[in-house]
Scaffold this motif. Structure first.
Motif, PDB file in Angstrom:
ATOM      1  N   SER A 302      42.012  -3.643   4.673  1.00  0.00           N
ATOM      2  CA  SER A 302      42.227  -5.075   4.425  1.00  0.00           C
ATOM      3  C   SER A 302      42.724  -5.359   3.016  1.00  0.00           C
ATOM      4  O   SER A 302      42.776  -6.517   2.605  1.00  0.00           O
ATOM      5  CB  SER A 302      40.923  -5.844   4.673  1.00  0.00           C
ATOM      6  N   ASP A 303      43.111  -4.312   2.284  1.00  0.00           N
ATOM      7  CA  ASP A 303      43.615  -4.491   0.916  1.00  0.00           C
ATOM      8  C   ASP A 303      45.084  -4.905   0.979  1.00  0.00           C
ATOM      9  O   ASP A 303      45.976  -4.078   1.115  1.00  0.00           O
ATOM     10  CB  ASP A 303      43.452  -3.181   0.129  1.00  0.00           C
ATOM     11  N   ASP A 304      45.342  -6.207   0.885  1.00  0.00           N
ATOM     12  CA  ASP A 304      46.712  -6.713   1.014  1.00  0.00           C
ATOM     13  C   ASP A 304      47.552  -6.466  -0.234  1.00  0.00           C
ATOM     14  O   ASP A 304      48.760  -6.724  -0.231  1.00  0.00           O
ATOM     15  CB  ASP A 304      46.702  -8.215   1.319  1.00  0.00           C
ATOM     16  N   LEU A 339      41.724  -7.662  11.891  1.00  0.00           N
ATOM     17  CA  LEU A 339      42.589  -7.391  10.742  1.00  0.00           C
ATOM     18  C   LEU A 339      42.760  -5.891  10.544  1.00  0.00           C
ATOM     19  O   LEU A 339      43.884  -5.414  10.306  1.00  0.00           O
ATOM     20  CB  LEU A 339      41.997  -8.038   9.484  1.00  0.00           C
ATOM     21  N   GLU A 340      41.652  -5.145  10.626  1.00  0.00           N
ATOM     22  CA  GLU A 340      41.735  -3.693  10.435  1.00  0.00           C
ATOM     23  C   GLU A 340      42.569  -3.049  11.546  1.00  0.00           C
ATOM     24  O   GLU A 340      43.390  -2.162  11.288  1.00  0.00           O
ATOM     25  CB  GLU A 340      40.334  -3.078  10.398  1.00  0.00           C
ATOM     26  N   GLU A 342      44.913  -4.435  13.254  1.00  0.00           N
ATOM     27  CA  GLU A 342      46.321  -4.793  13.057  1.00  0.00           C
ATOM     28  C   GLU A 342      46.962  -3.870  12.020  1.00  0.00           C
ATOM     29  O   GLU A 342      48.113  -3.431  12.191  1.00  0.00           O
ATOM     30  CB  GLU A 342      46.413  -6.248  12.615  1.00  0.00           C
ATOM     31  N   THR A 343      46.221  -3.545  10.954  1.00  0.00           N
ATOM     32  CA  THR A 343      46.739  -2.612   9.956  1.00  0.00           C
ATOM     33  C   THR A 343      46.905  -1.222  10.553  1.00  0.00           C
ATOM     34  O   THR A 343      47.890  -0.528  10.286  1.00  0.00           O
ATOM     35  CB  THR A 343      45.791  -2.548   8.747  1.00  0.00           C
TER      36      THR A 343
END
Length: 464
Positions: A302-304, A339-340, A342-343
């Protein structure tokens, strides 16, 4: 026979010309001179016609011979080309074929060397015990007890190295209690392990972790993952270790939870990934079949600030992305959210594959993980062999590897420390192994991380 045929044709032409002159002279009353002229003309005409027929026949025969020679030349050219192709294939394929035939011999020699080394170590240990036996017997005869553990060592080195809890009950050789190490594979026994007595709430330890990350005192270690039973290196697992200002190594058992609670674990994982790419470039220049397992935290996904640029970079270097396997603990995968995932999907599109580490639940949804790009799974050898707690569900441990293969997931048995474990693991159909028996994690030298091609003579020393 050709001259006989020509003589016969000539006589026939003379007879025909003479007959024509006789008919003109006797029947039509033509003068003898005119009849002779007409007969001569007919004779010449016959000769010319016969000459043309003979030339046409010779021409056709010559053409047939030329065509036959042409076909022969074409066939010869084809045979020559085929011979050239076979010769070229032999010249190009001989080194590879010779290498393929010799490589298993090298592997066997390496295995024999490892076994000989282990036998030598066992013999040396036995000699040491035999030498110390009189002193031990004397001490026991005097009512004392001589501990086999060195002074100042409160736990076996491997128990400390694996971040495992060790309980002593009177005799140091009994009453061992091992807990889960949280994915920690090794600590350098020669380095000071700081923080063994503290916990994640220790302010001094938390401050040491924060300062180590801030100062980028993050070292990269590699531990090989080998094929079984050949023991040929197929992958390396990349691990990070934090150091204090005094060079003391911090236990990952404590530093990973602290880094996660402080929100700095993405920084550690970022360093791991970037340095892994540097090492992979060096390794790929010598052996394109070697890849890297990179154990990272789900929080890093989640580190954008880092991952978008990292994905863009790896998209331009897909040949490297295909050699990196991102590894997450089973507990971390279970805690992932949209979110994870999706990454993970974006990383999988670039070419990354994933691995689930520290498997404790054999009944998990591995089919779903396979659809998300998980191609490997890791389970401790003792857990697979039933010597450590695990949730098997309806799956018998002996069938676990075959179950994962049906889903397209290769199972790796880690924490292998004895030859007996190797033999037992092979009975379960495991194709990969990892552990101290093969090699402990070793720090990567600084010059390896500075780029440039890796010399052939130093590839084996790159992680020593």
């Amino acid at each position: 026979m050709a001259w006989v045929s020509a003589l016969f044709i000539g006589m026939c032409m003379v007879v025909i010309a003479g007959s024509a002159s006789a008919v003109l002279y006797f029947l039509f009353g033509t003068s003898l001179g005119d009849a002779t002229i007409v007969g001569t003309a007919i004779l010449v005409a016959q000769y010319l016609v016969n000459l043309q027929v003979m030339r046409t026949r010779d021409k056709n025969r010559t053409q047939r011979q030329v065509d036959m020679v042409s076909r022969g030349v074409v066939q010869i050219n084809q045979e020559v080309q085929s011979l050239e192709n076979r010769l070229s294939a032999f010249e190009n394929g001989f080194p590879a074929r010779a290498r393929d035939e010799i490589e298993p011999v090298f592997v066997e020699v390496e295995v024999l060397g490892t076994l000989v080394k282990q036998i030598a170590e066992a013999v040396a240990d036995l000699e040491t015990r035999v030498t110390e036996m009189p002193a031990l017997m004397n001490a026991r005869a005097g009512g004392g007890y001589v501990s086999p553990q060195p002074a100042g060592l409160s736990a076996p080195p491997r128990a400390i190295a694996n971040g495992q809890a060790y309980a002593q009950s009177g005799n140091p050789g009994s009453g061992q209690a091992y807990g889960d190490a949280g994915g920690v594979s090794w600590q350098d026994p020669g380095a000071a392990l700081w923080g063994a007595g503290g916990g994640t709430d220790d302010p001094a330890l938390r401050d040491a972790v924060a300062r180590a990350v801030e100062a980028s005192r993050i070292d990269l270690y590699l531990q090989p993952v080998v094929t079984l039973p050949q023991r040929q290196v197929r992958y390396y697992e990349a691990l990070t270790r934090l150091r204090t200002e005094d060079g003391e190594v911090l236990l990952p058992l404590h530093t990973v939870p602290i880094a996660e609670s402080l929100g700095i674990i993405p920084t550690v994982d970022n360093v791991l990934l970037l340095r892994s790419v540097q090492v992979l470039r060096r390794l790929a220049s010598r052996n394109k079949a070697v890849g890297l397992f990179c154990n990272i935290s789900p929080l890093t996904l989640s580190d954008d600030k880092f991952f978008p640029g990292f994905i863009e970079y790896m998209d331009k270097n897909r040949q490297l992305a295909e050699l990196i396997v991102l590894e997450f603990t089973q507990a971390g995968v279970d805690a992932m959210g949209p979110l994870e995932f999706e990454t993970l999907s974006a990383l999988h599109d670039v070419g990354f594959r994933f691995s689930v580490d520290q498997i404790t639940d054999m009944g998990a949804d591995f089919r779903g993980l396979s659809r998300r790009g998980f191609a490997y799974g890791k389970i401790a050898a003792d857990r697979l062999l039933g010597r450590a707690p695990a949730v098997a569900g309806d799956i018998h441990p002996h069938d676990f590897a075959d179950l994962l293969v049906r889903y397209g997931i290769e199972l790796v048995a880690d924490h292998i420390e004895t030859e007996a474990q190797v033999l037992e693991v092979l009975e379960f159909g495991i194709g990969y192994g990892q552990g101290f028996l093969f090699s402990p994690p070793r720090p990567v030298r600084a010059d390896v991380l500075q780029g440039g091609p890796l010399p052939g003579s130093e590839r084996r020393r790159a992680v020593g």
